[in-house]
Motif scaffolding. Structure first.
Motif, PDB file in Angstrom:
ATOM      1  N   ALA A 146      97.377  96.013  92.388  1.00  0.00           N
ATOM      2  CA  ALA A 146      98.225  95.475  91.327  1.00  0.00           C
ATOM      3  C   ALA A 146      97.934  93.996  91.141  1.00  0.00           C
ATOM      4  N   GLU A 147      97.784  93.603  89.885  1.00  0.00           N
ATOM      5  CA  GLU A 147      97.663  92.190  89.535  1.00  0.00           C
ATOM      6  C   GLU A 147      98.843  91.818  88.650  1.00  0.00           C
ATOM      7  N   VAL A 148      99.360  90.619  88.869  1.00  0.00           N
ATOM      8  CA  VAL A 148     100.510  90.154  88.097  1.00  0.00           C
ATOM      9  C   VAL A 148     100.257  88.728  87.630  1.00  0.00           C
ATOM     10  N   THR A 190     103.147  92.554  84.746  1.00  0.00           N
ATOM     11  CA  THR A 190     102.085  93.208  85.517  1.00  0.00           C
ATOM     12  C   THR A 190     100.895  93.500  84.601  1.00  0.00           C
ATOM     13  N   VAL A 248     102.563 101.089  91.119  1.00  0.00           N
ATOM     14  CA  VAL A 248     102.578 100.751  89.689  1.00  0.00           C
ATOM     15  C   VAL A 248     102.816 102.051  88.934  1.00  0.00           C
ATOM     16  N   ARG A 303     104.700  98.587  85.401  1.00  0.00           N
ATOM     17  CA  ARG A 303     105.274  97.421  86.057  1.00  0.00           C
ATOM     18  C   ARG A 303     105.218  97.626  87.558  1.00  0.00           C
ATOM     19  N   ALA A 304     104.650  96.668  88.269  1.00  0.00           N
ATOM     20  CA  ALA A 304     104.534  96.780  89.719  1.00  0.00           C
ATOM     21  C   ALA A 304     105.918  96.742  90.359  1.00  0.00           C
ATOM     22  N   PHE A 361     108.162  93.553  88.912  1.00  0.00           N
ATOM     23  CA  PHE A 361     107.317  92.519  88.318  1.00  0.00           C
ATOM     24  C   PHE A 361     107.064  92.852  86.846  1.00  0.00           C
TER      25      PHE A 361
END
Length: 376
Positions: free
Chosen positions: A125-127, A232, A159, A165-166, A229
Protein backbone atom coordinates in the motif's frame (compact mmCIF):
# COMPACT_ATOMS: atom_id res chain seq x y z
CA UNK A 1 -9.46 -9.73 14.40
CA UNK A 2 -13.05 -9.63 13.26
CA UNK A 3 -13.44 -6.05 12.00
CA UNK A 4 -15.36 -5.48 8.82
CA UNK A 5 -13.27 -5.12 5.68
CA UNK A 6 -15.53 -2.33 4.49
CA UNK A 7 -13.76 0.95 3.66
CA UNK A 8 -15.36 4.32 3.23
CA UNK A 9 -16.82 7.15 5.22
CA UNK A 10 -18.61 4.84 7.67
CA UNK A 11 -16.83 3.15 10.55
CA UNK A 12 -16.38 -0.64 10.57
CA UNK A 13 -19.31 -2.49 12.09
CA UNK A 14 -19.43 -2.14 15.86
CA UNK A 15 -16.73 0.54 16.01
CA UNK A 16 -17.06 4.13 17.13
CA UNK A 17 -14.86 7.01 15.91
CA UNK A 18 -12.11 7.74 18.45
CA UNK A 19 -12.43 11.47 19.08
CA UNK A 20 -9.69 13.37 20.86
CA UNK A 21 -10.43 14.44 24.43
CA UNK A 22 -10.86 18.04 25.66
CA UNK A 23 -7.62 20.00 25.59
CA UNK A 24 -8.12 21.11 29.20
CA UNK A 25 -7.81 17.50 30.37
CA UNK A 26 -4.30 17.15 28.96
CA UNK A 27 -2.42 18.86 31.80
CA UNK A 28 -4.27 16.82 34.41
CA UNK A 29 -3.56 13.57 32.57
CA UNK A 30 0.15 14.38 32.17
CA UNK A 31 0.34 15.17 35.91
CA UNK A 32 -1.38 11.87 36.81
CA UNK A 33 0.83 9.71 34.64
CA UNK A 34 4.07 11.47 35.64
CA UNK A 35 3.11 11.09 39.30
CA UNK A 36 2.36 7.39 38.80
CA UNK A 37 5.69 6.84 37.03
CA UNK A 38 7.62 8.65 39.76
CA UNK A 39 5.85 6.97 42.70
CA UNK A 40 7.97 3.84 42.38
CA UNK A 41 11.08 5.93 41.81
CA UNK A 42 10.44 7.85 45.03
CA UNK A 43 10.16 4.59 46.98
CA UNK A 44 13.46 3.36 45.59
CA UNK A 45 15.19 6.64 46.44
CA UNK A 46 13.79 6.48 49.98
CA UNK A 47 15.13 2.94 50.34
CA UNK A 48 18.51 4.01 48.99
CA UNK A 49 18.67 6.90 51.47
CA UNK A 50 17.85 4.54 54.34
CA UNK A 51 20.21 1.69 53.45
CA UNK A 52 22.88 3.39 51.37
CA UNK A 53 22.64 0.50 48.93
CA UNK A 54 20.71 -0.27 45.76
CA UNK A 55 20.64 -3.48 43.76
CA UNK A 56 21.28 -3.62 40.04
CA UNK A 57 17.63 -4.58 39.46
CA UNK A 58 16.39 -1.65 41.57
CA UNK A 59 18.72 0.73 39.74
CA UNK A 60 17.36 -0.51 36.43
CA UNK A 61 13.81 -0.08 37.74
CA UNK A 62 14.61 3.45 38.93
CA UNK A 63 15.99 4.33 35.52
CA UNK A 64 12.92 2.88 33.78
CA UNK A 65 10.52 4.82 36.01
CA UNK A 66 12.35 8.10 35.45
CA UNK A 67 12.48 7.42 31.71
CA UNK A 68 8.74 6.69 31.72
CA UNK A 69 8.08 10.06 33.39
CA UNK A 70 10.29 11.78 30.83
CA UNK A 71 8.47 10.12 27.94
CA UNK A 72 5.06 11.06 29.40
CA UNK A 73 6.12 14.70 29.59
CA UNK A 74 7.43 14.51 26.01
CA UNK A 75 4.16 12.98 24.78
CA UNK A 76 2.22 15.73 26.53
CA UNK A 77 4.22 18.38 24.69
CA UNK A 78 3.68 16.56 21.38
CA UNK A 79 -0.10 16.34 21.91
CA UNK A 80 -0.24 20.04 22.78
CA UNK A 81 1.84 20.99 19.73
CA UNK A 82 -0.31 18.95 17.36
CA UNK A 83 -3.55 20.21 18.90
CA UNK A 84 -2.44 23.80 18.32
CA UNK A 85 -3.02 23.29 14.60
CA UNK A 86 0.24 25.03 13.74
CA UNK A 87 2.13 21.96 12.55
CA UNK A 88 2.96 22.30 8.82
CA UNK A 89 2.42 19.19 6.72
CA UNK A 90 4.47 18.19 3.66
CA UNK A 91 2.31 15.70 1.78
CA UNK A 92 4.29 13.17 -0.25
CA UNK A 93 3.88 9.68 -1.68
CA UNK A 94 4.97 7.16 0.98
CA UNK A 95 5.26 3.37 1.01
CA UNK A 96 3.11 2.49 4.03
CA UNK A 97 4.09 -1.19 3.93
CA UNK A 98 7.81 -0.38 4.02
CA UNK A 99 7.28 2.12 6.83
CA UNK A 100 5.52 -0.52 8.91
CA UNK A 101 8.32 -3.04 8.33
CA UNK A 102 10.92 -0.40 9.28
CA UNK A 103 9.01 0.61 12.40
CA UNK A 104 8.93 -2.97 13.67
CA UNK A 105 12.61 -3.47 12.76
CA UNK A 106 13.59 -0.45 14.84
CA UNK A 107 11.77 -1.89 17.85
CA UNK A 108 13.10 -5.44 17.45
CA UNK A 109 15.31 -5.28 20.54
CA UNK A 110 12.43 -3.97 22.66
CA UNK A 111 10.07 -6.63 21.32
CA UNK A 112 12.60 -9.30 22.30
CA UNK A 113 13.22 -7.77 25.74
CA UNK A 114 9.50 -7.54 26.49
CA UNK A 115 8.82 -11.07 25.27
CA UNK A 116 6.12 -9.69 22.99
CA UNK A 117 4.80 -11.80 20.12
CA UNK A 118 3.91 -9.65 17.14
CA UNK A 119 2.26 -11.00 13.98
CA UNK A 120 2.14 -9.01 10.77
CA UNK A 121 0.00 -9.52 7.68
CA UNK A 122 0.79 -6.65 5.35
CA UNK A 123 -0.42 -6.02 1.82
CA UNK A 124 1.34 -3.53 -0.44
CA UNK A 125 0.00 0.00 0.00
CA UNK A 126 1.16 3.49 -0.87
CA UNK A 127 -0.43 6.59 0.61
CA UNK A 128 -0.03 10.33 0.47
CA UNK A 129 0.89 11.67 3.89
CA UNK A 130 3.49 13.62 5.87
CA UNK A 131 6.94 11.93 5.83
CA UNK A 132 7.71 12.94 9.43
CA UNK A 133 4.34 12.52 11.15
CA UNK A 134 3.32 9.21 9.57
CA UNK A 135 6.37 7.29 10.91
CA UNK A 136 5.79 8.99 14.28
CA UNK A 137 2.18 7.75 14.22
CA UNK A 138 3.28 4.17 13.56
CA UNK A 139 5.77 4.38 16.45
CA UNK A 140 2.98 5.62 18.72
CA UNK A 141 0.74 2.72 17.68
CA UNK A 142 3.48 0.37 18.93
CA UNK A 143 4.04 2.44 22.09
CA UNK A 144 0.36 2.16 22.99
CA UNK A 145 0.22 -1.55 22.12
CA UNK A 146 3.33 -2.42 24.14
CA UNK A 147 1.97 -0.45 27.10
CA UNK A 148 -1.22 -2.53 27.36
CA UNK A 149 -0.86 -5.85 25.50
CA UNK A 150 -0.80 -9.10 27.44
CA UNK A 151 -1.29 -11.31 24.38
CA UNK A 152 -0.13 -11.55 20.78
CA UNK A 153 -0.26 -8.20 18.95
CA UNK A 154 -1.79 -8.66 15.51
CA UNK A 155 -1.10 -6.07 12.81
CA UNK A 156 -2.91 -6.24 9.49
CA UNK A 157 -2.63 -3.86 6.55
CA UNK A 158 -5.12 -4.38 3.73
CA UNK A 159 -6.55 -2.44 0.78
CA UNK A 160 -10.07 -3.86 0.40
CA UNK A 161 -12.67 -2.97 -2.19
CA UNK A 162 -12.78 0.10 -4.39
CA UNK A 163 -11.51 2.81 -4.37
CA UNK A 164 -9.00 0.90 -2.29
CA UNK A 165 -8.51 2.82 0.97
CA UNK A 166 -5.76 1.26 3.06
CA UNK A 167 -6.89 -0.03 6.45
CA UNK A 168 -4.37 -0.61 9.24
CA UNK A 169 -5.76 -2.78 12.03
CA UNK A 170 -4.12 -3.58 15.34
CA UNK A 171 -5.61 -5.93 17.91
CA UNK A 172 -4.51 -7.56 21.17
CA UNK A 173 -5.76 -8.76 24.55
CA UNK A 174 -5.23 -6.29 27.37
CA UNK A 175 -6.65 -8.44 30.17
CA UNK A 176 -5.64 -11.96 31.09
CA UNK A 177 -8.34 -14.55 30.41
CA UNK A 178 -8.95 -15.14 34.13
CA UNK A 179 -9.55 -11.42 34.68
CA UNK A 180 -12.23 -10.97 32.04
CA UNK A 181 -15.73 -10.77 33.52
CA UNK A 182 -17.86 -12.27 30.76
CA UNK A 183 -21.13 -11.27 32.40
CA UNK A 184 -20.20 -7.61 32.71
CA UNK A 185 -22.35 -4.98 31.03
CA UNK A 186 -21.11 -3.68 27.65
CA UNK A 187 -18.61 -0.86 27.81
CA UNK A 188 -20.02 2.61 27.34
CA UNK A 189 -19.10 3.88 23.88
CA UNK A 190 -17.19 0.61 23.29
CA UNK A 191 -14.11 2.00 25.07
CA UNK A 192 -12.34 0.93 28.25
CA UNK A 193 -11.01 4.04 30.01
CA UNK A 194 -7.98 2.07 31.24
CA UNK A 195 -6.58 2.15 27.69
CA UNK A 196 -6.97 5.93 27.31
CA UNK A 197 -3.44 6.71 28.44
CA UNK A 198 -1.33 9.55 27.11
CA UNK A 199 0.07 7.36 24.34
CA UNK A 200 -3.52 6.89 23.14
CA UNK A 201 -4.09 10.66 23.28
CA UNK A 202 -0.98 11.15 21.14
CA UNK A 203 -2.13 8.46 18.71
CA UNK A 204 -5.55 10.15 18.39
CA UNK A 205 -4.12 13.63 17.91
CA UNK A 206 -1.53 12.53 15.35
CA UNK A 207 -4.19 10.69 13.35
CA UNK A 208 -6.44 13.76 13.48
CA UNK A 209 -3.60 16.02 12.31
CA UNK A 210 -3.00 13.69 9.37
CA UNK A 211 -6.75 13.64 8.58
CA UNK A 212 -6.93 9.87 9.13
CA UNK A 213 -10.07 8.18 10.43
CA UNK A 214 -9.53 6.22 13.65
CA UNK A 215 -11.86 3.77 15.38
CA UNK A 216 -11.46 1.58 18.43
CA UNK A 217 -13.55 -1.16 20.03
CA UNK A 218 -12.88 -2.77 23.42
CA UNK A 219 -14.78 -5.83 24.60
CA UNK A 220 -14.15 -8.94 26.66
CA UNK A 221 -10.60 -7.90 27.49
CA UNK A 222 -9.59 -7.34 23.87
CA UNK A 223 -9.11 -4.14 21.93
CA UNK A 224 -9.04 -3.53 18.19
CA UNK A 225 -8.27 -0.28 16.42
CA UNK A 226 -8.62 0.63 12.77
CA UNK A 227 -6.84 3.45 10.94
CA UNK A 228 -8.37 4.41 7.58
CA UNK A 229 -6.11 6.15 5.02
CA UNK A 230 -8.42 8.12 2.68
CA UNK A 231 -5.57 9.25 0.42
CA UNK A 232 -4.44 5.80 -0.70
CA UNK A 233 -2.81 5.23 -4.09
CA UNK A 234 -4.33 2.01 -5.35
CA UNK A 235 -1.76 -0.14 -7.23
CA UNK A 236 -4.05 -0.78 -10.19
CA UNK A 237 -4.76 2.93 -10.55
CA UNK A 238 -1.04 3.72 -10.47
CA UNK A 239 -0.44 1.26 -13.30
CA UNK A 240 -3.04 3.01 -15.45
CA UNK A 241 -1.44 6.42 -15.00
CA UNK A 242 1.22 7.44 -17.47
CA UNK A 243 4.85 7.81 -16.53
CA UNK A 244 4.51 11.60 -16.54
CA UNK A 245 1.39 12.25 -14.50
CA UNK A 246 2.27 10.14 -11.50
CA UNK A 247 6.00 10.81 -11.28
CA UNK A 248 6.50 11.84 -7.65
CA UNK A 249 7.99 15.22 -6.86
CA UNK A 250 11.57 15.33 -5.66
CA UNK A 251 11.57 14.44 -1.96
CA UNK A 252 13.20 17.32 -0.12
CA UNK A 253 13.39 15.23 3.06
CA UNK A 254 14.18 11.69 1.85
CA UNK A 255 15.07 10.50 5.36
CA UNK A 256 12.30 12.27 7.28
CA UNK A 257 11.09 10.36 10.32
CA UNK A 258 14.29 8.36 10.78
CA UNK A 259 15.85 8.31 14.23
CA UNK A 260 19.07 9.95 15.37
CA UNK A 261 20.54 9.55 18.86
CA UNK A 262 22.98 12.18 20.16
CA UNK A 263 25.42 11.21 22.91
CA UNK A 264 26.75 14.32 24.65
CA UNK A 265 26.54 15.88 28.12
CA UNK A 266 26.97 19.41 26.75
CA UNK A 267 23.91 21.60 26.31
CA UNK A 268 25.55 23.81 23.67
CA UNK A 269 26.35 20.81 21.46
CA UNK A 270 22.76 19.58 21.80
CA UNK A 271 21.49 22.97 20.68
CA UNK A 272 23.75 23.06 17.61
CA UNK A 273 22.84 19.51 16.58
CA UNK A 274 19.12 20.23 17.03
CA UNK A 275 19.40 23.25 14.73
CA UNK A 276 21.09 21.11 12.07
CA UNK A 277 18.85 18.02 12.35
CA UNK A 278 15.30 19.32 12.82
CA UNK A 279 15.00 20.94 9.33
CA UNK A 280 15.79 17.52 7.83
CA UNK A 281 12.65 16.02 9.40
CA UNK A 282 14.71 13.58 11.48
CA UNK A 283 13.63 12.43 14.94
CA UNK A 284 16.30 13.44 17.48
CA UNK A 285 16.83 12.14 21.01
CA UNK A 286 19.55 12.91 23.57
CA UNK A 287 21.57 10.96 26.14
CA UNK A 288 24.46 12.15 28.30
CA UNK A 289 26.39 8.92 29.03
CA UNK A 290 27.31 5.67 27.33
CA UNK A 291 25.13 3.74 29.79
CA UNK A 292 22.15 5.96 29.00
CA UNK A 293 22.77 5.30 25.31
CA UNK A 294 22.79 1.55 25.97
CA UNK A 295 19.48 1.79 27.85
CA UNK A 296 17.86 3.91 25.14
CA UNK A 297 19.01 1.56 22.37
CA UNK A 298 17.64 -1.44 24.26
CA UNK A 299 14.13 -0.26 23.35
CA UNK A 300 14.68 1.33 19.94
CA UNK A 301 17.69 1.36 17.65
CA UNK A 302 18.55 4.66 15.96
CA UNK A 303 19.60 4.91 12.33
CA UNK A 304 22.60 7.09 13.25
CA UNK A 305 24.48 7.59 16.51
CA UNK A 306 26.17 10.99 16.87
CA UNK A 307 28.71 11.21 19.69
CA UNK A 308 31.41 13.47 21.04
CA UNK A 309 34.93 12.14 20.44
CA UNK A 310 35.79 12.81 24.09
CA UNK A 311 33.38 10.04 25.12
CA UNK A 312 35.23 7.37 23.12
CA UNK A 313 36.74 4.58 25.16
CA UNK A 314 36.42 0.93 26.12
CA UNK A 315 32.76 1.22 27.20
CA UNK A 316 31.81 3.13 24.08
CA UNK A 317 33.51 0.58 21.82
CA UNK A 318 31.69 -2.20 23.64
CA UNK A 319 28.39 -0.41 23.02
CA UNK A 320 29.22 0.02 19.32
CA UNK A 321 29.96 -3.70 19.00
CA UNK A 322 26.63 -4.57 20.66
CA UNK A 323 24.67 -2.24 18.40
CA UNK A 324 26.37 -3.36 15.20
CA UNK A 325 25.63 -6.99 16.05
CA UNK A 326 21.92 -6.12 15.74
CA UNK A 327 22.21 -3.35 13.13
CA UNK A 328 25.28 -3.78 10.91
CA UNK A 329 24.33 -0.69 8.86
CA UNK A 330 24.02 1.63 11.84
CA UNK A 331 25.72 4.96 11.06
CA UNK A 332 28.20 6.75 13.34
CA UNK A 333 29.14 10.43 13.34
CA UNK A 334 31.89 11.71 15.60
CA UNK A 335 32.00 15.35 16.73
CA UNK A 336 35.49 16.69 17.42
CA UNK A 337 36.33 19.96 19.16
CA UNK A 338 38.64 21.18 16.41
CA UNK A 339 38.33 21.28 12.65
CA UNK A 340 35.56 22.24 10.28
CA UNK A 341 35.67 19.63 7.54
CA UNK A 342 33.35 16.68 7.12
CA UNK A 343 35.50 13.59 6.59
CA UNK A 344 35.16 9.83 6.81
CA UNK A 345 37.68 8.02 9.02
CA UNK A 346 38.43 4.37 9.73
CA UNK A 347 38.39 3.90 13.50
CA UNK A 348 38.87 0.42 14.88
CA UNK A 349 37.82 -1.13 11.59
CA UNK A 350 34.62 0.91 11.56
CA UNK A 351 33.92 3.72 9.07
CA UNK A 352 33.00 6.84 11.01
CA UNK A 353 32.01 10.27 9.71
CA UNK A 354 33.68 13.14 11.55
CA UNK A 355 32.47 16.73 11.90
CA UNK A 356 34.14 19.63 13.68
CA UNK A 357 32.18 21.25 16.50
CA UNK A 358 32.41 24.68 14.86
CA UNK A 359 30.96 23.31 11.62
CA UNK A 360 27.97 21.38 12.98
CA UNK A 361 25.36 23.63 11.39
CA UNK A 362 27.08 23.61 7.97
CA UNK A 363 28.50 20.08 7.79
CA UNK A 364 26.35 17.79 9.96
CA UNK A 365 23.43 17.60 7.46
CA UNK A 366 25.84 16.37 4.73
CA UNK A 367 27.31 13.79 7.13
CA UNK A 368 23.83 12.57 8.05
CA UNK A 369 22.77 12.31 4.41
CA UNK A 370 25.94 10.30 3.72
CA UNK A 371 25.40 7.87 6.63
CA UNK A 372 21.68 7.37 5.95
CA UNK A 373 22.24 6.83 2.23
CA UNK A 374 25.01 4.35 2.97
CA UNK A 375 22.69 2.40 5.27
CA UNK A 376 20.26 2.22 2.34
Amino acid sequence: MDESDRAGSLSPAGFRPAATGPAQDLVAQVAREVAAALAGAAERVTSLAATGRISRASLRGLRDEIDRARRVAMMGRQVSRLASGRVPLAIERLDLTALLHETVRQRAREIGARGVELRQQLELAEVRSDPALLPALLQTVLDWSFEHACSVIEIKLSVPGWPGRALLRVGFGYQAADQVVTAAAPLADNEDAALNTLSWRLLQQTAATLALQLWRRDEQGRTALTLDFPDTLAPNLQALLGAGANTPAVNSQPHAGQQVLLLTPRREVRSLVRQAVVPMGLMLDFVATVEEARQRCSSSLPHVLIYEAALSGVEFERLCAELQADAPKLGFIRIVDEGKAFEVLNLGGRAVSSVGRDAIIESLPAALQFELARAG
